[in-house]
Design a protein around this motif. Structure first.
Motif, short mmCIF file in Angstrom:
data_model
loop_
_atom_site.label_atom_id
_atom_site.label_comp_id
_atom_site.label_asym_id
_atom_site.label_seq_id
_atom_site.Cartn_x
_atom_site.Cartn_y
_atom_site.Cartn_z
N SER A 36 0.84 -1.20 0.00
CA SER A 36 0.00 0.00 0.00
C SER A 36 0.87 1.24 0.00
O SER A 36 2.05 1.20 0.39
N ILE A 61 -3.55 9.93 4.20
CA ILE A 61 -3.73 8.64 3.54
C ILE A 61 -4.71 7.79 4.34
O ILE A 61 -4.48 7.51 5.52
N ASP A 62 -5.80 7.40 3.71
CA ASP A 62 -6.80 6.56 4.35
C ASP A 62 -6.39 5.10 4.20
O ASP A 62 -6.45 4.54 3.11
N THR A 82 -6.05 5.48 -3.05
CA THR A 82 -5.60 6.78 -2.56
C THR A 82 -5.51 7.74 -3.74
O THR A 82 -5.30 7.33 -4.89
N HIS A 102 -3.66 11.69 -4.16
CA HIS A 102 -2.95 12.73 -3.43
C HIS A 102 -2.20 13.67 -4.38
O HIS A 102 -1.81 13.28 -5.48
N TYR A 150 -12.98 11.31 -2.81
CA TYR A 150 -12.13 10.56 -1.88
C TYR A 150 -12.16 11.20 -0.49
O TYR A 150 -12.14 10.50 0.53
#
Length: 313
Positions: A12, A27-28, A34, A36, A156
Motif C-alpha cells: 500500500s 492517507i486513508d 488513494t 494525493h 475521496y
C-alpha cells in the motif's frame, strides 16, 4: 540485480510512505485506494527513492514538475504534461527535482474488481501490460484529465457511504479517456526479453481463467502445471521466471487472484457463499470460509455484510 539484494516490498502507499519517512496524515489506510497531490507529500526536494516493489497500481499526472522514474531497467523522464501508470510486481524507483502540481492515484486489483468492473482487465487490457510508455500531452488535453482526478479527489475526501462506488465510476471515465487519448491501440514496450513475454502471458491466462471460473464456464481450477502447459513450459521454469520478474511466487499470484474474485462476487452479487466456494474450486464452503478469513481477516458472510451498504440498488 543480484538475487542477494533485498528490496523493500509495499502492499500500500501508506506502508511505502512510512518506510520513506514521508507524511501519511492524509492517507486513508482503510481502503485500497488513494489520491494525493505529491507536493503535499514530498516536502524536501530533491527526493530520490531506493529501488522497491509496489504491489498496487499507480497513475501519475504531472501538471507541473520534473523528475524521472524507472520500471525494472527502463528509465523515463517526467515533465509538465506527463501521464504514466505502473502495475504491480515490478522493481521501481522514482525521483523528483521539483514539484508544483502532481497528482498520484494508487489502487489495488481488488478495488478495481469490486468498484470499477469485475471484467476491468478485459475492457482495459493495457492494465496488464508489462510496461507502457508514458505520454506527454498538450495543456488542453491534460486539462481533461485534471478535471477528472480533481473530482475523484473531492469524492475521496467526502464522507458519502457510496464513496467507493462513486470513485469507481469516475475511474471508469478516467480509464476510457486514457484509452481514447493514447492507449486505444496500446503498444506495450517490447523488451526483447523472453521472460517478460512469459510473465505477460501468465498474467493474461490467470485473468482469463478466473473470469471463466466466476462465470461458471469452467469448473477446473488451474494449478501451476496448467499455467505452464498453456505456454509449453516446464512448471519449475515458469515458477522461476515469474518469481524472479515479479517478486511473487505463482502460488501467491493464484491466492491473490482467488481472494480478489471472491471479494468481487461477494460484493457484486447475491450468489450464496456455498456457490461462490464451488465456483472458485473449493470442495467445501468451510474450506473457502477459512481460506478467505486467513487472507482478509473477515469471514465471507461478514465481508458481504460490511460491504453491502456500498452497493447501489
Amino acid at each position: 540485480m543480484k538475487e542477494t539484494e533485498k528490496k523493500p516490498v509495499f502492499d500500500s502507499l501508506l506502508k511505502q510512505c512510512l518506510h520513506f519517512g514521508l507524511p501519511v496524515a492524509d492517507i486513508d489506510g482503510k481502503i485500497d485506494f488513494t489520491v494525493h497531490h505529491l507536493q503535499d507529500i514530498y516536502l524536501d526536494l530533491p527526493f530520490k527513492s531506493p529501488v522497491y516493489r509496489a504491489n498496487f497500481f499507480s497513475f501519475v499526472f504531472v501538471k507541473d514538475g520534473h523528475g524521472k522514474y524507472t520500471t525494472d531497467d527502463l528509465v523515463f523522464d517526467t515533465q509538465p504534461g506527463t501521464i504514466y501508470f505502473t502495475n504491480p510486481g515490478h522493481y521501481k524507483s522514482h525521483e523528483w527535482k521539483d514539484l508544483q502540481e502532481v497528482c498520484l492515484i494508487t489502487l489495488s486489483e481488488s478495488f478495481l474488481k469490486e468498484n470499477v468492473h469485475p471484467d476491468v482487465f478485459e475492457a482495459f487490457p493495457f492494465l496488464l501490460a508489462e510496461t507502457v510508455l508514458p505520454k506527454l500531452l498538450a495543456p488542453e488535453s491534460f486539462s481533461e484529465f485534471e478535471q477528472l482526478y480533481l473530482q475523484i479527489r473531492k469524492e475521496y475526501l467526502a464522507a458519502s457511504p457510496y464513496r467507493n462506488k462513486i470513485i469507481g465510476n469516475l475511474f471508469v471515465v478516467l480509464l476510457l479517456k486514457i484509452k481514447e487519448h493514447f492507449w486505444k491501440d496500446y503498444n506495450p514496450i517490447y523488451e526483447g526479453s523472453r521472460s517478460s513475454q512469459i510473465v505477460k502471458s501468465f498474467k493474461q491466462t490467470l485473468e482469463k481463467h478466473y473470469r471463466e471460473l466466476s462465470a461458471g464456464k469452467t469448473t477446473q481450477v488451474f494449478r501451476i502445471q496448467e499455467y505452464a502447459d498453456a505456454q509449453n513450459l516446464h512448471p519449475n521454469y515458469l515458477s522461476n521466471v515469474v518469481k524472479s520478474k515479479t517478486g511473487k511466487a505463482i502460488g501467491t499470484w493464484i491466492a491473490e487472484k482467488t481472494i480478489a474474485e471472491a471479494k468481487s462476487l461477494l460484493q457484486q452479487s447475491a450468489i450464496p457463499v456455498k456457490e461462490i466456494a464451488f465456483l472458485l474450486g473449493f470442495s467445501e464452503s468451510a474450506h473457502f470460509s477459512n481460506y478467505f478469513k486467513k487472507h482478509t481477516g473477515f469471514s465471507p458472510i461478514l465481508y458481504r455484510k460490511v460491504h453491502s451498504g456500498l452497493r447501489l440498488n
